[in-house]
Write a protein that holds these residues in place. Structure first.
Motif, mmCIF file in Angstrom:
data_model
loop_
_atom_site.group_PDB
_atom_site.id
_atom_site.type_symbol
_atom_site.label_atom_id
_atom_site.label_comp_id
_atom_site.label_asym_id
_atom_site.label_seq_id
_atom_site.Cartn_x
_atom_site.Cartn_y
_atom_site.Cartn_z
ATOM 1 N N ILE A 1 10.141 17.906 11.809
ATOM 2 C CA ILE A 1 9.158 17.303 12.718
ATOM 3 C C ILE A 1 9.896 16.548 13.818
ATOM 4 O O ILE A 1 10.559 15.551 13.554
ATOM 5 C CB ILE A 1 8.203 16.349 11.969
ATOM 6 N N ASP A 2 9.763 17.031 15.041
ATOM 7 C CA ASP A 2 10.441 16.423 16.183
ATOM 8 C C ASP A 2 9.570 15.375 16.874
ATOM 9 O O ASP A 2 10.098 14.424 17.465
ATOM 10 C CB ASP A 2 10.795 17.489 17.227
ATOM 11 N N ASN A 3 8.256 15.583 16.824
ATOM 12 C CA ASN A 3 7.340 14.765 17.602
ATOM 13 C C ASN A 3 6.154 14.323 16.754
ATOM 14 O O ASN A 3 5.485 15.156 16.129
ATOM 15 C CB ASN A 3 6.832 15.559 18.811
ATOM 16 N N ALA A 4 5.878 13.023 16.735
ATOM 17 C CA ALA A 4 4.737 12.502 15.992
ATOM 18 C C ALA A 4 4.465 11.069 16.407
ATOM 19 O O ALA A 4 5.390 10.290 16.674
ATOM 20 C CB ALA A 4 4.995 12.567 14.492
ATOM 21 N N LEU A 5 3.180 10.721 16.480
ATOM 22 C CA LEU A 5 2.768 9.340 16.676
ATOM 23 C C LEU A 5 2.358 8.800 15.308
ATOM 24 O O LEU A 5 1.465 9.360 14.661
ATOM 25 C CB LEU A 5 1.589 9.250 17.639
ATOM 26 N N ILE A 6 3.026 7.740 14.876
ATOM 27 C CA ILE A 6 2.753 7.170 13.557
ATOM 28 C C ILE A 6 2.051 5.834 13.734
ATOM 29 O O ILE A 6 2.654 4.842 14.140
ATOM 30 C CB ILE A 6 4.058 6.981 12.754
ATOM 31 N N GLU A 7 0.751 5.821 13.455
ATOM 32 C CA GLU A 7 -0.021 4.592 13.553
ATOM 33 C C GLU A 7 0.029 3.862 12.220
ATOM 34 O O GLU A 7 -0.180 4.459 11.159
ATOM 35 C CB GLU A 7 -1.472 4.903 13.938
ATOM 36 N N ILE A 8 0.288 2.570 12.269
ATOM 37 C CA ILE A 8 0.431 1.770 11.053
ATOM 38 C C ILE A 8 -0.228 0.412 11.274
ATOM 39 O O ILE A 8 -0.107 -0.167 12.354
ATOM 40 C CB ILE A 8 1.925 1.632 10.667
ATOM 41 N N ASP A 9 -0.966 -0.078 10.266
ATOM 42 C CA ASP A 9 -1.736 -1.316 10.454
ATOM 43 C C ASP A 9 -1.086 -2.552 9.837
ATOM 44 O O ASP A 9 -1.742 -3.565 9.623
ATOM 45 C CB ASP A 9 -3.168 -1.144 9.927
ATOM 46 N N ASN A 10 0.206 -2.475 9.582
ATOM 47 C CA ASN A 10 0.956 -3.632 9.127
ATOM 48 C C ASN A 10 2.412 -3.399 9.461
ATOM 49 O O ASN A 10 2.753 -2.384 10.073
ATOM 50 C CB ASN A 10 0.745 -3.887 7.633
ATOM 51 N N GLU A 11 3.277 -4.306 9.045
ATOM 52 C CA GLU A 11 4.660 -4.229 9.514
ATOM 53 C C GLU A 11 5.583 -3.417 8.608
ATOM 54 O O GLU A 11 6.760 -3.252 8.932
ATOM 55 C CB GLU A 11 5.241 -5.633 9.689
ATOM 56 N N GLU A 12 5.068 -2.885 7.493
ATOM 57 C CA GLU A 12 5.950 -2.160 6.580
ATOM 58 C C GLU A 12 5.298 -0.863 6.094
ATOM 59 O O GLU A 12 4.135 -0.852 5.697
ATOM 60 C CB GLU A 12 6.307 -3.032 5.373
ATOM 61 N N VAL A 13 6.059 0.220 6.138
ATOM 62 C CA VAL A 13 5.589 1.518 5.649
ATOM 63 C C VAL A 13 5.371 1.427 4.131
ATOM 64 O O VAL A 13 6.223 0.878 3.425
ATOM 65 C CB VAL A 13 6.613 2.620 5.970
ATOM 66 N N PRO A 14 4.251 1.932 3.613
ATOM 67 C CA PRO A 14 4.028 1.857 2.164
ATOM 68 C C PRO A 14 5.093 2.622 1.393
ATOM 69 O O PRO A 14 5.593 3.645 1.851
ATOM 70 C CB PRO A 14 2.641 2.470 1.978
ATOM 71 N N ILE A 15 5.407 2.119 0.220
ATOM 72 C CA ILE A 15 6.487 2.700 -0.571
ATOM 73 C C ILE A 15 6.032 3.934 -1.348
ATOM 74 O O ILE A 15 6.847 4.762 -1.740
ATOM 75 C CB ILE A 15 7.084 1.630 -1.530
ATOM 76 N N LEU A 16 4.721 4.060 -1.585
ATOM 77 C CA LEU A 16 4.151 5.164 -2.375
ATOM 78 C C LEU A 16 4.843 5.237 -3.731
ATOM 79 O O LEU A 16 4.821 4.279 -4.476
ATOM 80 C CB LEU A 16 4.208 6.469 -1.584
ATOM 81 N N ASP A 17 5.518 6.352 -4.054
ATOM 82 C CA ASP A 17 6.165 6.430 -5.376
ATOM 83 C C ASP A 17 7.646 6.069 -5.325
ATOM 84 O O ASP A 17 8.365 6.225 -6.305
ATOM 85 C CB ASP A 17 5.983 7.825 -5.982
ATOM 86 N N GLY A 18 8.120 5.584 -4.163
ATOM 87 C CA GLY A 18 9.522 5.186 -4.039
ATOM 88 C C GLY A 18 10.443 6.273 -3.547
ATOM 89 O O GLY A 18 11.644 6.053 -3.397
ATOM 90 N N SER A 19 9.876 7.458 -3.278
ATOM 91 C CA SER A 19 10.671 8.581 -2.775
ATOM 92 C C SER A 19 10.007 9.118 -1.512
ATOM 93 O O SER A 19 9.132 8.472 -0.942
ATOM 94 C CB SER A 19 10.754 9.681 -3.837
ATOM 95 N N ALA A 20 10.398 10.321 -1.088
ATOM 96 C CA ALA A 20 9.742 10.968 0.056
ATOM 97 C C ALA A 20 8.739 12.021 -0.392
ATOM 98 O O ALA A 20 8.120 12.679 0.439
ATOM 99 C CB ALA A 20 10.798 11.609 0.962
ATOM 100 N N LYS A 21 8.573 12.177 -1.687
ATOM 101 C CA LYS A 21 7.757 13.263 -2.247
ATOM 102 C C LYS A 21 6.334 13.289 -1.688
ATOM 103 O O LYS A 21 5.847 14.323 -1.222
ATOM 104 C CB LYS A 21 7.726 13.141 -3.770
ATOM 105 N N LYS A 22 5.639 12.150 -1.716
ATOM 106 C CA LYS A 22 4.239 12.128 -1.292
ATOM 107 C C LYS A 22 4.095 12.264 0.219
ATOM 108 O O LYS A 22 3.126 12.844 0.705
ATOM 109 C CB LYS A 22 3.556 10.865 -1.807
#
Length: 306
Positions: A91-112
């Motif tokens: 993925i070269d191009n993407a707009l990532i909208e986030i409503d707080n200052e930290e990306v959620p950890i989910l399961d701790g990996s990149a899997k999800k």
């Protein structure tokens, strides 16, 4: 259209979850973007000056995560796992909208992250990709910790070594060819910590959202997570995932050979800063199929990560 052209996400992909360090609930939406837009974060909870670029020069913290900030002090932290997912999906191009200052950890990996992005599908454009080609070897070290990058032909090789006194982690080492190997074990590998470090980490204001649902915890000779490890080299594989995500703060995918011992976010960021201090160290190339028809760069590793 080919694998050598820029890609974005076809449909929006949304994530919600707890942030590892702040403990806050966070919502993220990845949206499609035009060619040459790049990867851009937008803090939708902030009314103005809310655009943050995940560039190595904007990294303002590397303690237990990678944080990027803009000139107005607006920041986004713990970006490394999402950046690693975007890198390896091409993925070269993407707009990532986030409503707080930290990306959620989910399961701790990149899997999800990867699963959701694949469900949203990938849109291929007609615009050629750009890559960073390393021309000269560059090293950075602090004590017995070091990282280096040197020229490679058409690949990104990462050779990473861990050295722990803990008998479970011990000395782990793995080497991957990012554009060629099956990276499922890398994507699935979770963040980790030693049980005896938890109190200190939380005292310093980190890991407020940490749990056995999003991190591997090692206590002596025991893995506290009931399910155990996902793969035999999960510890070093997670560090490779972090390294891939941090390398993407260079702005493009990289053609190089990277070697690291006992490193992390700080060393990778310092290496990138050192590389880009001198224009002789690197070249930015626009790749067209007629130039590199046999390359594996930017290939979609769908079978590897499904």
């Amino acid at each position: 259209m080919t694998y050598l052209t820029q890609k974005t996400i076809k449909n929006s992909a949304s994530f919600s979850g707890v942030a590892l360090h702040s403990g806050k609930n966070v919502n993220v939406c990845i949206k499609p973007a035009e060619p040459d837009f790049g990867i851009v974060f937008k803090r939708v909870d902030v009314k103005k000056n809310n655009i943050v670029y995940p560039n190595f020069a904007n990294v303002t913290n590397t303690s237990l995560n990678t944080t990027v900030s803009n000139e107005f002090g607006v920041k986004v932290s713990t970006i490394e796992h999402l950046m690693g997912a975007l890198f390896c999906l091409g993925i070269d191009n993407a707009l990532i909208e986030i409503d707080n200052e930290e990306v959620p950890i989910l399961d701790g990996s990149a899997k999800k992250f990867i699963e959701k992005i694949l469900l949203a599908e990938i849109q291929v454009s007609n615009s050629p990709i750009k890559i960073i080609k390393i021309n000269k070897e560059v090293e950075y070290s602090e004590g017995d910790k070091f990282i280096s990058v040197k020229p490679s032909t058409l690949s990104l090789d990462i050779d990473f070594q861990l050295k722990y006194k803990n008998e479970i982690i011990g000395n782990q080492r793995n080497k991957v060819k990012v554009y060629e190997d099956d990276l499922k074990d890398v994507y699935n590998s979770r963040t980790y910590c030693l049980y005896e470090d938890i109190e200190k980490i939380r005292h310093n204001g980190f890991a407020k959202g940490g749990s056995l649902d999003n991190a591997v915890v090692v206590k002596g000779a025991e893995i506290l997570n009931p399910e155990g490890l996902r793969n035999k080299k999960e510890f070093v594989n997670h560090k490779i995932l972090d390294c891939i995500g941090d390398l993407y703060t260079s702005g493009y995918r990289i053609v190089a050979s990277v070697k690291c011992s006992q490193g992390g976010h700080y060393l990778t960021n310092q290496l990138l800063r050192k590389v880009f201090q001198n224009k002789e160290n690197f070249s930015i190339l626009e790749i067209k199929e007629k130039n590199l028809s046999h390359t594996l760069i930017n290939r979609q590793l769908l079978k590897s990560i499904a």
